[in-house]
Design a protein around this motif. Sequence first.
Motif, PDB file in Angstrom:
ATOM      1  N   GLU A 121       0.866  -1.171   0.000  1.00 45.28           N
ATOM      2  CA  GLU A 121       0.000   0.000   0.000  1.00 45.28           C
ATOM      3  C   GLU A 121       0.906   1.224   0.000  1.00 45.28           C
ATOM      4  N   THR A 122       1.610   1.413  -1.097  1.00 49.49           N
ATOM      5  CA  THR A 122       2.627   2.463  -1.160  1.00 49.49           C
ATOM      6  C   THR A 122       2.218   3.674  -1.986  1.00 49.49           C
ATOM      7  N   VAL A 123       0.999   3.671  -2.503  1.00 48.17           N
ATOM      8  CA  VAL A 123       0.536   4.803  -3.309  1.00 48.17           C
ATOM      9  C   VAL A 123      -0.569   5.508  -2.515  1.00 48.17           C
ATOM     10  N   PRO A 124      -0.236   6.604  -1.836  1.00 48.26           N
ATOM     11  CA  PRO A 124      -1.224   7.261  -0.966  1.00 48.26           C
ATOM     12  C   PRO A 124      -2.535   7.619  -1.670  1.00 48.26           C
ATOM     13  N   TYR A 125      -2.487   8.061  -2.910  1.00 46.15           N
ATOM     14  CA  TYR A 125      -3.713   8.428  -3.618  1.00 46.15           C
ATOM     15  C   TYR A 125      -4.636   7.215  -3.771  1.00 46.15           C
ATOM     16  N   VAL A 126      -4.070   6.081  -4.111  1.00 47.05           N
ATOM     17  CA  VAL A 126      -4.877   4.868  -4.300  1.00 47.05           C
ATOM     18  C   VAL A 126      -5.392   4.360  -2.954  1.00 47.05           C
ATOM     19  N   VAL A 127      -4.564   4.409  -1.937  1.00 45.36           N
ATOM     20  CA  VAL A 127      -4.993   3.990  -0.604  1.00 45.36           C
ATOM     21  C   VAL A 127      -6.183   4.852  -0.153  1.00 45.36           C
ATOM     22  N   ALA A 128      -6.112   6.138  -0.414  1.00 45.17           N
ATOM     23  CA  ALA A 128      -7.199   7.045  -0.031  1.00 45.17           C
ATOM     24  C   ALA A 128      -8.497   6.739  -0.767  1.00 45.17           C
ATOM     25  N   LEU A 129      -8.432   6.151  -1.949  1.00 42.99           N
ATOM     26  CA  LEU A 129      -9.631   5.805  -2.700  1.00 42.99           C
ATOM     27  C   LEU A 129     -10.398   4.640  -2.068  1.00 42.99           C
ATOM     28  N   ARG A 130      -9.710   3.816  -1.323  1.00 42.05           N
ATOM     29  CA  ARG A 130     -10.367   2.664  -0.705  1.00 42.05           C
ATOM     30  C   ARG A 130     -11.383   3.173   0.245  1.00 42.05           C
TER      31      ARG A 130
END
Length: 130
Positions: A121-130
């Motif tokens: 989970e190293t991409v903050p933007y993608v993690v925030a989309l969850r």
Amino acid sequence: MNPQDYVPFLRYLPANERSKIAIKDRERRDIWLEELLQKVQTAIDNGEEVSCLSEGLLKDKSSEKLTKVSGGFETVSTTAAAGLGFLSSPEGQDTQKRAYEAIMEVYSSDEEAWEKCISEETVPYVVALR
């Protein structure tokens, strides 16, 4: 949050670090929940009033109360459908483009991103989309 807790098919993917963490988390949570449930059951057995959802379930196992408890899990498919609907909209297309760009800032290739996306989970933007 571990997606494997809410999307059962994810449990069948090859074991990776994220899956191992999810399994440990679930096992630890099961122990805590069993201890708490046992405390409520003991209080009920001793005639004590306990004001919580577990007390209601232990005293009255009607389907209405059980439905309320399981309702959270039934929203997974609805949320997934709404998410896919959003991603197919013009705004969602922009979100996908931005997510892809953020992913490529972290990984050197599409193949590397695909290989590691489940375990990291190293991409903050993608993690925030969850």
